[in-house]
Design a protein around this motif. Structure first.
Motif, PDB file in Angstrom:
ATOM      1  N   LEU A 213      40.232  29.513  11.112  1.00 21.96           N
ATOM      2  CA  LEU A 213      40.118  30.074  12.463  1.00 21.96           C
ATOM      3  C   LEU A 213      41.053  29.365  13.430  1.00 21.96           C
ATOM      4  CD1 LEU A 213      38.715  31.990  14.426  1.00 21.96           C
ATOM      5  CD2 LEU A 213      36.932  30.263  14.727  1.00 21.96           C
ATOM      6  N   ALA A 214      41.152  28.046  13.327  1.00 21.27           N
ATOM      7  CA  ALA A 214      42.011  27.282  14.233  1.00 21.27           C
ATOM      8  C   ALA A 214      43.468  27.695  14.077  1.00 21.27           C
ATOM      9  CB  ALA A 214      41.849  25.790  13.977  1.00 21.27           C
ATOM     10  N   PHE A 216      44.629  30.668  13.225  1.00 24.65           N
ATOM     11  CA  PHE A 216      44.809  31.954  13.904  1.00 24.65           C
ATOM     12  C   PHE A 216      44.820  31.780  15.421  1.00 24.65           C
ATOM     13  CE2 PHE A 216      43.001  33.832   9.884  1.00 24.65           C
ATOM     14  CZ  PHE A 216      44.138  34.553   9.554  1.00 24.65           C
ATOM     15  N   VAL A 217      43.910  30.959  15.929  1.00 23.41           N
ATOM     16  CA  VAL A 217      43.819  30.764  17.378  1.00 23.41           C
ATOM     17  C   VAL A 217      45.080  30.094  17.917  1.00 23.41           C
ATOM     18  CG1 VAL A 217      42.595  29.541  19.208  1.00 23.41           C
ATOM     19  CG2 VAL A 217      41.303  30.712  17.419  1.00 23.41           C
ATOM     20  N   LEU A 218      45.514  29.022  17.275  1.00 25.03           N
ATOM     21  CA  LEU A 218      46.697  28.305  17.743  1.00 25.03           C
ATOM     22  C   LEU A 218      47.944  29.177  17.659  1.00 25.03           C
ATOM     23  CD1 LEU A 218      46.066  24.797  16.123  1.00 25.03           C
ATOM     24  CD2 LEU A 218      45.875  25.397  18.541  1.00 25.03           C
ATOM     25  N   GLY A 220      48.025  32.457  17.725  1.00 29.44           N
ATOM     26  CA  GLY A 220      47.902  33.495  18.736  1.00 29.44           C
ATOM     27  C   GLY A 220      48.239  32.981  20.127  1.00 29.44           C
ATOM     28  N   LEU A 221      47.745  31.797  20.459  1.00 26.78           N
ATOM     29  CA  LEU A 221      48.039  31.218  21.775  1.00 26.78           C
ATOM     30  C   LEU A 221      49.528  30.930  21.928  1.00 26.78           C
ATOM     31  CD1 LEU A 221      45.038  28.729  22.181  1.00 26.78           C
ATOM     32  CD2 LEU A 221      45.384  30.906  23.378  1.00 26.78           C
ATOM     33  N   TRP A 243      51.370  26.409  12.958  1.00 21.83           N
ATOM     34  CA  TRP A 243      50.019  26.567  13.492  1.00 21.83           C
ATOM     35  C   TRP A 243      48.993  26.654  12.373  1.00 21.83           C
ATOM     36  CZ3 TRP A 243      51.067  24.852  17.840  1.00 21.83           C
ATOM     37  CH2 TRP A 243      52.305  25.140  18.439  1.00 21.83           C
ATOM     38  N   GLY A 247      46.121  23.915  12.285  1.00 22.75           N
ATOM     39  CA  GLY A 247      44.742  24.352  12.124  1.00 22.75           C
ATOM     40  C   GLY A 247      44.085  23.706  10.909  1.00 22.75           C
TER      41      GLY A 247
END
Length: 269
Positions: A213-214, A216-218, A220-221, A243, A247
């Motif tokens: 998840l981290a 994907f989040v990083l 995406g940001l 990323w 993550g």
């Protein structure tokens, strides 16, 4: 573990980072790794005293000793980043231990490899949007051998089974994303995902979930930030490997406590 012992992996990390610079520059360019170091501008050989990690770059003020052409600032950064990661891995695994357990030493070797690969792939992917197979794929036997040796030395065997499952799960997830949108996910990302799943699975299901998840989040940001500042469009290719790696490290270090805390919070609600 005495703090002064952290100097040993730090120095080792500096040396690995120095070679990592060679790999990050020559592999994408298709150049040999065995040729002695030389200036890419004037072809002058780099003497041993000009090749001391970080210190030589500072002493030369970031310029070639012969032609005074600038030496990229990423060189000392790569060396320092490798040293920092080697130290952090050692501290993470051995903090509070009077003497390292043999199984943990095997895991440390596998993680040191990941640390070096993290820095090298980050530089390459940011520069070229590539994750070369020659760097990613050897990580599978290195990590697999390290974790297998750890089990032979006393680590729980279910951890190895979970690692293999994590490899299959993460490679399958990224492979599915690539099938759905080939222009949004590169083949190198899929191969790297399997390797990271192997590490994350070893440290637990929470580590696997949080690390995935981290990433994907990083990523995406980062993409949103590039678009917001006009550095990329909605269909621009964005390097995603750094990323995924960041993550994964978050998952390794924080995944289990974060996942446990989340489950307790959900259960309390």
């Amino acid at each position: 573990m005495p703090g002064w012992l952290l100097c040993i992996p730090g120095l080792f990390g500096l040396a690995i980072g120095s070679f990592g610079n060679v790999v990050a520059y020559r592999v994408p360019a298709g150049l040999s790794l065995t040729r002695p170091s030389h200036c890419p501008h004037c072809d002058a050989p780099v003497r041993w005293w000009q090749n001391v990690p970080v210190a030589s770059w500072l002493a030369l003020r970031g310029r070639c000793a012969t032609c005074r052409a600038p030496i990229r600032w990423t060189y000392p950064l790569v060396e320092a980043a490798c040293a920092a990661l080697f130290v952090l891995v050692t501290w993470f695994l051995f903090a509070g231990a009077r003497s390292p357990a043999p199984a943990d030493v095997a895991v440390a070797v596998a993680l040191w490899w990941l640390a070096a690969v993290t820095v090298i792939l980050t530089v390459i992917d940011l520069d070229t949007h590539r994750l070369p197979d020659v760097i990613v794929l050897p990580g599978y036997p290195v990590a697999g051998a390290g974790l297998l040796v750890a089990c032979l030395l006393g680590a729980p065997w279910p951890s190895l089974g979970r690692a293999v499952a994590g490899m299959a799960i993460l490679a399958g997830l990224y492979g599915l994303l690539r099938l759905i949108r080939p222009d949004g996910m590169g083949g190198g990302d899929v191969k790297l995902a399997g390797l990271l799943g192997l590490y994350l699975g070893w440290f637990g299901w929470g580590a696997l979930a949080v690390g995935t998840l981290a990433g994907f989040v990083l990523g995406g940001l980062f993409g949103i930030a590039l678009i917001a500042f006009g550095r990329a469009g909605r269909r621009s290719a964005i390097p995603y490997g750094p990323w995924m790696l960041a993550g994964a490290w978050l998952g390794i270090v924080l995944g289990e406590p974060v996942a446990t805390g989340y489950l307790r919070l959900v259960g309390a609600a």
